[in-house]
Structure formats: structure tokens, C-alpha cells
Design a protein around this motif. Sequence first.
Motif, mmCIF file in Angstrom:
data_model
loop_
_atom_site.group_PDB
_atom_site.id
_atom_site.type_symbol
_atom_site.label_atom_id
_atom_site.label_comp_id
_atom_site.label_asym_id
_atom_site.label_seq_id
_atom_site.Cartn_x
_atom_site.Cartn_y
_atom_site.Cartn_z
ATOM 1 N N LEU A 75 0.833 -1.207 0.000
ATOM 2 C CA LEU A 75 0.000 0.000 0.000
ATOM 3 C C LEU A 75 0.867 1.257 0.000
ATOM 4 O O LEU A 75 0.603 2.216 -0.744
ATOM 5 C CB LEU A 75 -0.923 -0.013 1.209
ATOM 6 C CG LEU A 75 -2.174 0.876 1.141
ATOM 7 C CD1 LEU A 75 -2.994 0.564 -0.086
ATOM 8 C CD2 LEU A 75 -3.011 0.716 2.394
ATOM 9 N N ALA A 106 -9.559 2.321 0.326
ATOM 10 C CA ALA A 106 -9.277 2.251 1.761
ATOM 11 C C ALA A 106 -10.414 2.859 2.572
ATOM 12 O O ALA A 106 -10.794 2.335 3.623
ATOM 13 C CB ALA A 106 -7.966 2.980 2.060
ATOM 14 N N TYR A 166 -9.328 -2.516 2.620
ATOM 15 C CA TYR A 166 -8.117 -3.042 3.245
ATOM 16 C C TYR A 166 -8.251 -3.122 4.762
ATOM 17 O O TYR A 166 -7.242 -3.242 5.465
ATOM 18 C CB TYR A 166 -6.918 -2.156 2.880
ATOM 19 C CG TYR A 166 -6.791 -1.913 1.392
ATOM 20 C CD1 TYR A 166 -6.599 -2.970 0.505
ATOM 21 C CD2 TYR A 166 -6.902 -0.625 0.868
ATOM 22 C CE1 TYR A 166 -6.507 -2.747 -0.855
ATOM 23 C CE2 TYR A 166 -6.811 -0.391 -0.493
ATOM 24 C CZ TYR A 166 -6.624 -1.458 -1.351
ATOM 25 O OH TYR A 166 -6.538 -1.246 -2.699
ATOM 26 N N GLY A 200 -6.058 0.019 6.427
ATOM 27 C CA GLY A 200 -6.065 0.827 5.220
ATOM 28 C C GLY A 200 -6.548 2.244 5.492
ATOM 29 O O GLY A 200 -5.981 3.218 4.985
ATOM 30 N N LYS A 201 -7.589 2.379 6.316
ATOM 31 C CA LYS A 201 -8.081 3.713 6.671
ATOM 32 C C LYS A 201 -7.031 4.483 7.461
ATOM 33 O O LYS A 201 -6.787 5.668 7.215
ATOM 34 C CB LYS A 201 -9.361 3.613 7.493
ATOM 35 C CG LYS A 201 -10.569 3.109 6.727
ATOM 36 C CD LYS A 201 -11.794 3.130 7.628
ATOM 37 C CE LYS A 201 -13.024 2.611 6.890
ATOM 38 N NZ LYS A 201 -14.220 2.627 7.753
#
Length: 429
Positions: free
Chosen positions: A86, A110, A115, A119-120
Motif C-alpha cells: 500500500l 481504503a 483493506y 487501510g483507513k
Amino acid sequence: MHRYAEALLAHLAAKGSAPPAPPSFRDVPGYWLPPAVEALVAILSGEDPLEPLSRAAGRDQQQTALFLCLALAVSGQGSRIHASWLGTAFGELSLDRPVTHGQRSLWLAAARGAYGPAGKIFVLRKLDALAVQEHTEPQQWVQAIAPGEPSVVVPPSLADFPEMAEIPELAKPAVAAARLARLRGRCAEITSPRQTEQGTPAPLDNSSSSPASAWAENEPLAVLRSLIGQGGPAGPMASLSTYLLDDLRPGADPHLAAIALHVAAPILRGVAEELEADSRLEPPETLTVPLLGHRILLRPEGPDQTSLSAAEESIRTEGMVPRGRPWAAMVLIVAGVACLIAAVLANHLIAAAGVAMIGLAGWQLWQRRRLAEADARYVHGQVNELKELAEGAVWALHAYARESDARAKQAATDATELTRLIRRGPRAA
């Protein structure tokens, strides 16, 4: 190879898996896509992707990472990405350069949870590192999150005197309280779990096996098609602040709005404090207000007699039309009398002319008197109306003062709730 890649994307978007037939294309020296496709098929099949992944990364590490991250997100298997992919795919954000389509597509995936919570958090850290809010005017964020705010708010106490609501001393607290309430409502709407869950008809989890072409935001799939050489010309790119401000506007994707709200949180907290302070402003004890075109000074015990007397005198001066002496009527009377005298001495026909002249003079004097009486009635009515309005305005100010306490308490509640909502941040679930 391009045909297989295109079929692979269509299959991933529809069913979240690779086509049953294995890839039969040959490798192209120096081209990252063939080994990247092999690595993706191996990941989806549960096999070891290390060898083709190493070849693809050696040719173009960022393109390979971007392809794998987006392809797995589109298939609903974003949790299979490696933690380092990422960061490699996303690259570096900058305030001086537009956000690339690849970065925006990863941002979107995201935000929608493709993810997972990690991801966030990754996207939030990228945005926090730039301190975007420090390079944008606070008013831009306020207008983005709650656009179209009225410049004048008429509180219930001033419903009969809406022009008084435009006086700065009275308008500022009312507008501040109303604006704070709107900001709180928008923050509650953005952070609502129901809004996040139901706001997007086809999220990036592909749990319903819905085609990716039907998604409201198809940028991840569009970027994938561009990566395999099947997309058209790239659209225009926007700056980081432009994306964030657009994400905050009503009707935007709720997942993106939650992230944008996190970025705008420091500014909104400062704005909320200022609005709360403005809503607590005490109304002035004396106030000059426009009534019937005259400025009247209002005091707690009643309208100021000096300003009221000056306004009454102005009404009389303007309402009573100045009229000179009735010279025309006087001339007619003299001429009429002369005709009557001449009729006695000479011809009786002249008497009729004399009577007509005197009658016309009388009619003119009667009309003059009617106009004077009408002016007097108008002045009397205006003076009475002015006094009534002045008394009513004083009572309206008293009611406004009573409303101030309730307004300040509500504003404090709104500011506290707004701060609590933006502290929660984007929901990780």
C-alpha cells in the motif's frame, strides 16, 4: 496478455475470482504486467506468488503494487495485500502536486474498508502528515460542509420586526447559533453509522457479486483498465484540498466524507469555539433601530423621547405639504365681486359671471381645506404608528434578551456534541 488481463478484471469485478483457465501468454522482457498478472492469479489461487512478484517488482515496483492492491480490492480480497504494497503503490502526497488517479483510487478503496481498519489508518496518516487544513482558509471548510447558509437569521422574538434581525449587534449571536447547529447536524450526518452503511449502494466488498461497472465510484476499476492498457485518456487531476473539500459537501460518498471530516476536525473545533463565543454575546441595553425610515433610540424603559420627538417633527415636516396663499381664489373672489357691482350699474348678464367666479373660488378653497385635513390625518396616523412600533420594538428586545440565555445554552450543547463527533473520527468497522 492484454486480452487475458481484461478478462481477469471483468471476472474479478463480477465474481471476485480469477478465470478458470490459467494464463497462457508469454513473458515480455522488461514489462511489469505479465509477471504481475501471474502473481495475482497465484494469490487468488492460494499459491506462492514470490517468484513472479519479484520479477514484476524488479521491473516497476510502484505499478506492480498499485495493480495488485486495486485488483484485490475490486475482487473483495483486499485483506490479502502485503502491508508494504500500500505504501509503495500510494507514493507521496504533496500540497504542490495534484493527486494522481492511482492515489485517489487507493484512497477510495481504503475509505470503503477494502483493506480493513489498517487501510483507513494508512490514508489518515498520509493526510495528517501534510496538515492540509493549515493551508486552506477556515471559511472554505465551513462552506463545504454546510453550504448555502443564510446571511440573516430571524429569531422568534423578532418575527414582527425582521429588519431588526439585520442589525449587527442582534444578528451576530443568532447567525452564530444557527450556523453552529447546522455544523453539528452535518457532522452527525457524516459520522452516523447508518449513513456509512447505507450511503453507498455498492461498496468495495463485492459481497453481492455486483459488477464493478455499476459502482457509484468506478475509479479503482478505471485505473486498473488504464494499467493494463485498456483505458481511455486520463481525466483531469485535482489538488488535495479540492478533493477534501468536495468530499465534505452534502451528497458526497459518506466514507470519503468521514475521512475529510477527520482532516477538517482541527478547523471545525476552532470554528465551533468562535461560534459558541459569538452566540453568548449579550444584547446591548440601548439600540438605535430604523422604524418607518427614522432612527429611534430604544432603552429598556421605552423609546427615547428625544429621538422620538425628532422623528415626529420630521414626519410633520414631510407630511404637511407647504402651500402658499390662495392667490387664485382671492383673484376670483375680487373679480366676482367686481362683476356683481358692475351688473348692478350696467348689465345683469355680468352678474352670472361674477357668481361663477365666486363659486369657483369657493370650490378651490374647499379643495385646499380637504388636502390640508388629509395631510393632518396622514401625519397623525404616522406618528401613532411610529409610537406603537417603538413600543413593540422595546418589548421585542426584551424577548430577544430572554432568548439569549436559551440560545447560549443550546450553542454550548451543539459545540460540545460537535467536538465529540469529530473526536470519534472515521469508523474503523
